[in-house]
Design a protein around this motif. Structure first.
Motif, PDB file in Angstrom:
ATOM      1  N   ILE A 638      51.607  34.216  36.130  1.00 31.59           N
ATOM      2  CA  ILE A 638      49.887  33.943  36.468  1.00 31.59           C
ATOM      3  C   ILE A 638      49.050  33.300  35.854  1.00 31.59           C
ATOM      4  O   ILE A 638      48.567  32.659  36.829  1.00 31.59           O
ATOM      5  CB  ILE A 638      49.593  35.404  36.374  1.00 31.59           C
ATOM      6  CG1 ILE A 638      50.693  36.376  37.095  1.00 31.59           C
ATOM      7  CG2 ILE A 638      48.061  35.730  37.667  1.00 31.59           C
ATOM      8  CD1 ILE A 638      50.778  36.280  38.963  1.00 31.59           C
ATOM      9  N   ARG A 642      47.585  29.789  37.938  1.00 31.43           N
ATOM     10  CA  ARG A 642      46.477  29.268  37.767  1.00 31.43           C
ATOM     11  C   ARG A 642      45.643  28.145  37.670  1.00 31.43           C
ATOM     12  O   ARG A 642      44.480  27.774  37.990  1.00 31.43           O
ATOM     13  CB  ARG A 642      45.443  30.362  37.751  1.00 31.43           C
ATOM     14  CG  ARG A 642      45.854  31.940  38.339  1.00 31.43           C
ATOM     15  CD  ARG A 642      45.348  33.617  37.775  1.00 31.43           C
ATOM     16  NE  ARG A 642      45.509  34.492  39.253  1.00 31.43           N
ATOM     17  CZ  ARG A 642      45.494  35.728  38.408  1.00 31.43           C
ATOM     18  NH1 ARG A 642      44.869  36.457  37.166  1.00 31.43           N
ATOM     19  NH2 ARG A 642      45.580  36.597  39.171  1.00 31.43           N
ATOM     20  N   ASP A 709      51.748  41.674  40.772  1.00 27.86           N
ATOM     21  CA  ASP A 709      50.628  40.975  40.803  1.00 27.86           C
ATOM     22  C   ASP A 709      51.386  39.257  41.306  1.00 27.86           C
ATOM     23  O   ASP A 709      50.373  38.888  41.386  1.00 27.86           O
ATOM     24  CB  ASP A 709      51.009  40.415  39.210  1.00 27.86           C
ATOM     25  CG  ASP A 709      50.030  41.064  38.763  1.00 27.86           C
ATOM     26  OD1 ASP A 709      49.605  42.006  38.821  1.00 27.86           O
ATOM     27  OD2 ASP A 709      50.088  41.606  36.897  1.00 27.86           O
ATOM     28  N   PHE A 710      52.830  39.105  41.225  1.00 27.58           N
ATOM     29  CA  PHE A 710      52.884  38.306  42.355  1.00 27.58           C
ATOM     30  C   PHE A 710      53.097  37.819  43.417  1.00 27.58           C
ATOM     31  O   PHE A 710      53.423  36.981  44.293  1.00 27.58           O
ATOM     32  CB  PHE A 710      54.815  37.784  41.637  1.00 27.58           C
ATOM     33  CG  PHE A 710      54.603  36.994  40.146  1.00 27.58           C
ATOM     34  CD1 PHE A 710      54.731  35.994  39.836  1.00 27.58           C
ATOM     35  CD2 PHE A 710      55.358  38.157  39.477  1.00 27.58           C
ATOM     36  CE1 PHE A 710      54.205  35.813  38.335  1.00 27.58           C
ATOM     37  CE2 PHE A 710      54.767  37.772  37.588  1.00 27.58           C
ATOM     38  CZ  PHE A 710      54.630  36.967  37.355  1.00 27.58           C
ATOM     39  N   PHE A 715      46.790  35.792  44.004  1.00 27.57           N
ATOM     40  CA  PHE A 715      48.081  35.114  43.829  1.00 27.57           C
ATOM     41  C   PHE A 715      48.769  34.072  45.170  1.00 27.57           C
ATOM     42  O   PHE A 715      48.639  32.791  44.861  1.00 27.57           O
ATOM     43  CB  PHE A 715      48.676  35.976  43.188  1.00 27.57           C
ATOM     44  CG  PHE A 715      49.962  35.030  42.490  1.00 27.57           C
ATOM     45  CD1 PHE A 715      49.649  34.492  41.170  1.00 27.57           C
ATOM     46  CD2 PHE A 715      51.701  34.949  42.658  1.00 27.57           C
ATOM     47  CE1 PHE A 715      50.567  33.043  40.437  1.00 27.57           C
ATOM     48  CE2 PHE A 715      51.650  34.611  42.486  1.00 27.57           C
ATOM     49  CZ  PHE A 715      52.174  33.613  41.014  1.00 27.57           C
TER      50      PHE A 715
END
Length: 815
Positions: A638, A642, A709-710, A715
C-alpha cells in the motif's frame, strides 16, 4: 438389639463408611450390608419427614389419589436398605420396583417387606444395565444413586450409562427425581444429559434444625417431553434463604448457583445460535429431532469422539438429502474431506456441501472434516476409529448389520514430501534484546534473515511449508511437453489460510538433459559451499529444478491472459524498443514474475513483498533470481503504490530502491516500508501494469485474497493515478461470498473506465481487470488481440502458451 449392640453397630457403620473406598464396587456393598443388617436402616441423605411433602406433591399430582387408576409405576434404582420405598408404599403408591446390584441387601429387604408390603418388588440388577423394557416406568426415584456412581477419580462413564438407562425406561411425561448433594461434577452431567426434550427444575429439601448442613439434599426433577424442545432450568428455591452454615455446604450452594447460571446460558445460546456445533450426546437426546428418521433438508454440525470414547475427535456435518428419492444408492454414507481440501468451497460452504450430498447418492451423508490432529493417522485407522461413532448417527434403529460406506475426497496427490517447514515463533523477545544494542536495525536483520534458514519464522506470515508432490493426474498442457507418469510439483503453502497453496511450480531435470545433469553433479560441490544447502537437497532433488517456463496455477495464467486487453499497446512499445513497467504486489514463490521475465523481454518488473522470509524461500527453494529487469522491494504494498503516485510526473518518476547499509547490500527500512530517493535524477514512465496477488491474514473480510485494504476505494483511486494512460490493473479475488464479490466489482466500476472479469471454472478465484484508457477493446476484437498477445509471449512449449490464449476466451466485460 441391646443398647450396647446399637452403639457398636453405629461405630461399625462409621468405620465402614470411611473404609468403603470405591462406592461403585458390588463386593464393598455386599460387605457393608452384611455387617449392617436389615433392622437398622441407614439414610444417607434426608429423612422421610423432610422428603414426604415435596415428594408427595410431585407424585400425587396436585392432591390426586395415589391409588387411582392407572397407578404410577415407580422404579427405585440403587435402593439399598433405605426406608424410602416402604414409606412411599405406605403412602398409597403400591407399584414400586426396587433394584440394587447387592444380592445381600435385596434378599434382606425382601424378607423385611414380604409380609407387610406384599406388592413391593425387589430385583437384583445393575442400575447401569437395567433388564427392563423401554418406557416401562412413570417415575424413576433416585436417592443418592447417581452420586455414588460419580466418583470423581473414576470419571462420568458409569453415571453416563445410568442416566441413559433412566431416559430409556421412562415413559413420556414421566419424571426422573434425583436426590443429590448437588456436587458440581454431578450437576454438570445431569444438566447436559437432560438438555433437549426435558423440563428441569431444582428444589432444596427443607432441613431440620439439628441436621448436618454439609449433607443438605437437593432434588433435581427432569420431566420427559414428546418434543425435543429446549427449556431453561427452573430453580424452585430462593438462594438467599439457604442456610449456609458449614463450609462444605456454603461451597456447594455457590457451586449450584454457578452451575445453574452456566447451564442456562448454554441453553440460551443453543436457542439462538444459527449454526451450533453440537455434541453427539446433545443429538442423541433430541437436539435436532429424532435421528433414527430422515428429515428432508436437515443439516447440523457436531463434534464426534474424544473424551476417551475414541482415539481422535472430528468435526462432522450431517446432511439429510433435500428430496426423497428411490434412486439413493446408500441409506447412510460417510464422506471424509482431507485437511488439504477442507478450505475448498465445495466442502466448506453449505451450498457446496449439498452438491456433495447429491453426488454421493446417500439419503444421509456424514461429512468428516479432517484437520492437523489427524496428520499421522492412515485412513484405516480413521475408519476404524469412526465406525462406532457414525453408527450412532445412521438412520434406522437396531440395524447394526447395515454397512456404512466410507468415501473420500481425494486430494489428487500420489506422493508428498515436506522439503522445508517454517515454524512460528514470537519475535517480541528478540526486539527487546535488539533495542539494547546500538546497531539494532542491522542486528535484527541478521536475526530474522539469518535464522530463517534455521526454521525461525517472521511474525508476518505464520507457518509456511515447502513440499514436493506427485499428482495422480496432471493437465494436458504439461503432460504433453513432459510425458512422465510422475511429474513432481513444488508447492508453497501458507497454513494461516486453511492450507492455501500459495504457489506451485513444476520441477524438471535441468534442460531435460542427462548430460547437463551429470555436469551439474560434477560442479555441485562448488555451488553448494554454503552451509546447510546439502541438507536441503537429496540426490534426486539435485537433478531437479523449478521450470519457470510453465505456470501450474490456473489463476496465474488467467492474470496473464488479461494482457490481451492492452496487447496493441504492448506490441507498439516492443516495436519501438522501449519497456513496459510492471509492478506485482505479492511475491509468493516468485513464479509469476519469473515466468513473465522469461516470456516477455520488454517487461521491466518490480515485485513488492512484505515478508523477507518469503523472499528467502523463493530464492532457496524456487529458483527465484533478480537481475536488471527484475527487482524486489521488501516493503508494504500500500505504501509503495502511494509513494509511486506521490513522485509520479507526467513524463516520468524517480526510481524506487531499498536503503543500502554500510557494506553496500540492501535491507528494508526499519519500519518495514519502502524508501524512495527524493534526489534521484533518473526518471522512468508511469506503471503500465499493476498486479495485486496477495493473500489475506484476516478472514473476517470474507476474502482469502486480497487483503481488504487493497480493494478499498481510496487505494483504487491511488492505483488509477499511478497507472499510465494505457495502464491495466489486475486483482486476484478469492471469496465465497457473492455479496463481497459484488461489492468489490461495484467499487472498481466506480474508479476504472472499463472493467473485465475472468471466472475460473474449477474454484472460487475471480480475476478482475481495470483499464484506465478511455478507449476500450471490443469483445469481437478479442480473437485478434489474443493473436497479438500470442506473438508477444515467447514460449518454449506452445502447449503451455495455448492455455493462456484459451483463457482469453473466458474474459467478460462488466462495464
Amino acid at each position: 438389639m441391646g443398647k450396647k449392640d446399637k452403639q457398636s453397630s453405629k461405630a461399625s457403620t462409621e468405620e465402614l463408611l470411611t473404609t468403603l473406598g470405591d462406592f461403585t464396587k458390588k463386593e464393598n456393598w455386599d460387605k457393608f450390608f452384611t455387617i449392617r443388617g436389615t433392622d437398622d436402616s441407614f439414610e444417607w441423605y434426608a429423612e422421610w419427614t423432610e422428603l414426604h411433602h415435596p415428594l408427595l406433591s410431585l407424585l400425587a399430582g396436585n392432591g390426586e389419589n395415589p391409588s387411582s387408576s392407572p397407578p404410577l409405576q415407580i422404579l427405585v434404582p440403587g435402593c439399598g436398605n433405605s426406608k424410602l420405598s416402604e414409606n412411599l408404599y405406605d403412602a398409597g403408591f403400591r407399584e414400586i420396583t426396587n433394584i440394587d446390584f447387592s444380592k445381600v441387601v435385596i434378599s434382606d429387604m425382601l424378607k423385611r417387606n414380604v409380609r407387610d408390603r406384599p406388592g413391593m418388588r425387589w430385583r437384583v440388577m445393575d442400575m447401569t444395565q437395567m433388564k427392563v423394557e423401554d418406557e416401562s416406568f412413570d417415575v424413576v426415584l433416585d436417592k443418592g444413586g447417581l452420586d455414588a456412581l460419580m466418583e470423581p477419580e473414576l470419571g462420568p462413564k458409569l453415571g453416563n450409562q445410568y442416566l441413559s438407562e433412566v431416559k430409556r425406561v421412562l415413559n413420556f411425561e414421566g419424571k426422573f427425581i434425583c436426590l443429590t448433594l448437588a456436587q458440581s461434577h454431578v450437576l454438570a452431567l445431569l444438566f447436559s444429559k437432560f438438555r433437549f426434550g426435558w423440563k428441569m427444575s431444582v428444589h432444596a429439601i427443607p432441613q431440620k434444625p439439628f441436621s448436618k448442613p454439609d449433607l443438605r439434599t437437593f432434588m433435581v426433577v427432569a420431566e420427559k417431553e414428546r418434543s425435543s424442545a429446549l427449556h431453561l432450568i427452573t430453580a424452585l428455591f430462593d438462594h438467599s434463604s439457604l442456610d449456609c452454615t458449614g463450609d462444605q455446604f456454603a461451597f456447594t450452594a455457590v457451586g449450584l448457583h454457578e452451575a445453574l447460571e452456566n447451564e442456562n446460558q448454554i441453553r440460551k445460546e443453543y436457542s439462538i445460535g444459527p449454526d451450533i456445533l453440537y455434541s453427539l450426546e446433545d443429538l442423541l437426546i433430541g437436539a435436532k429431532g429424532d435421528l433414527s428418521k430422515l428429515s428432508l433438508g436437515r443439516r447440523f454440525q457436531l463434534i464426534l469422539g474424544g473424551n476417551g470414547e475414541s482415539r481422535f475427535s472430528y468435526k462432522a456435518i450431517v446432511l439429510d438429502a433435500k428430496e426423497s428419492s428411490c434412486q439413493f444408492t446408500y441409506h447412510c454414507g460417510v464422506f471424509i474431506v482431507p485437511k488439504t481440501r477442507a478450505h475448498e468451497w465445495l466442502f466448506s460452504s453449505e451450498e457446496g456441501q449439498w452438491l456433495v450430498v447429491e453426488s454421493s447418492k446417500a439419503a444421509r451423508l456424514i461429512m468428516i472434516i479432517m484437520d492437523s490432529s489427524h496428520t499421522n493417522a492412515n485412513m484405516d485407522d480413521i475408519q476404524k476409529d469412526l465406525s462406532p461413532l457414525v453408527k450412532q448417527l445412521a438412520p434406522g434403529k437396531d440395524d447394526n448389520s447395515a454397512q456404512i460406506p466410507f468415501m473420500m475426497a481425494g486430494d489428487g496427490i500420489k506422493e508428498r514430501k515436506t522439503v522445508h517447514k517454517v515454524v512460528e515463533r514470537v519475535v517480541a523477545e528478540l526486539w527487546r534484546c535488539v533495542c539494547m544494542v546500538r546497531e539494532k536495525e542491522m542486528l535484527l536483520q541478521r536475526i530474522v534473515f539469518g535464522f530463517s534458514k534455521e526454521k525461525v519464522i517472521s511474525s508476518l506470515t505464520g507457518s509456511i511449508i515447502v513440499e514436493d508432490v506427485v499428482y495422480e493426474n496432471v493437465a494436458d498442457d504439461v503432460s504433453r511437453p513432459f510425458p512422465s507418469s510422475d511429474l513432481v510439483f513444488r508447492r508453497l503453502v501458507f497454513q494461516r489460510a486453511e492450507g492455501l497453496v500459495q504457489s506451485e511450480a513444476l520441477l524438471t531435470r535441468d534442460e531435460s538433459s542427462h548430460k547437463i545433469v551429470e555436469e551439474k553433479k560434477k560442479t555441485s560441490s562448488s555451488k553448494s559451499k554454503k552451509k546447510g544447502s546439502q541438507n536441503r537437497n537429496d540426490a534426486s532433488s539435485k537433478q531437479l529444478k523449478v521450470y519457470h517456463d510453465y505456470m501450474a496455477s490456473s489463476y496465474h495464467m488467467g492474470i496473464i491472459s488479461g494482457f490481451t486487453l492492452m496487447s496493441s499497446y504492448l506490441e507498439s512499445v516492443e516495436s519501438t524498443g522501449k519497456t513496459v513497467n510492471a509492478v506485482i504486489i505479492g511475491l509468493g514463490a516468485g513464479l509469476l514474475p519469473m515466468f513473465l521475465h522469461g516470456c516477455m523481454p520488454s517487461l521491466q518488473i518490480e515485485v513488492v513483498e512484505l515478508d523477507a522470509v518469503v523472499l528467502s524461500l523463493a530464492r532457496d527453494y524456487f529458483g527465484f533470481a533478480e537481475d536488471e529487469r527484475l527487482k524486489v522491494h521488501i516493503a508494504d504494498g500500500i505504501k509503495f503504490v502511494r509513494e509511486v503516485k506521490h513522485f509520479a510526473v507526467a513524463d516520468g518518476l524517480p526510481a524506487i530502491h531499498e536503503i543500502e547499509d554500510a557494506s553496500g547490500s540492501t535491507k528494508p527500512s526499519p519500519d518495514g516500508s519502502c524508501s524512495v530517493s527524493y534526489t534521484e535524477a533518473r526518471g522512468r514512465p508511469r506503471v503500465d501494469i499493476l498486479i495485486i496477488d496477495v493473500d489475506s491474514s484476516d478472514s473476517s473480510s470474507g476474502m482469502a485474497c486480497p487483503a481488504a485494504d487493497f480493494v478499498e476505494e481510496s487505494f483504487l483511486l491511488t492505483v488509477k493515478d499511478t497507472l499510465s494512460e494505457q495502464g491495466l490493473f489486475i486483482v486476484n479475488l478469492v471469496s465465497r461470498s457473492p455479496a463481497v464479490k459484488d461489492m468489490i466489482i461495484s467499487r472498481m466500476k466506480a474508479v476504472f473506465n472499463h472493467l473485465f472479469s475472468l471466472q475460473l471454472e474449477e474454484d472460487i478465484n475471480m480475476v478482475l481487470f481495470g483499464l484506465c484508457s478511455e478507449a476500450c477493446l471490443k469483445e469481437d476484437c478479442f480473437p485478434e488481440a489474443a493473436c497479438q498477445l500470442d506473438k508477444l509471449l515467447k514460449f518454449k512449449h506452445q502447449e503451455i502458451g495455448q492455455s493462456i490464449i484459451d483463457s482469453t476466451k473466458k474474459i467478460r466485460r462488466l462495464k
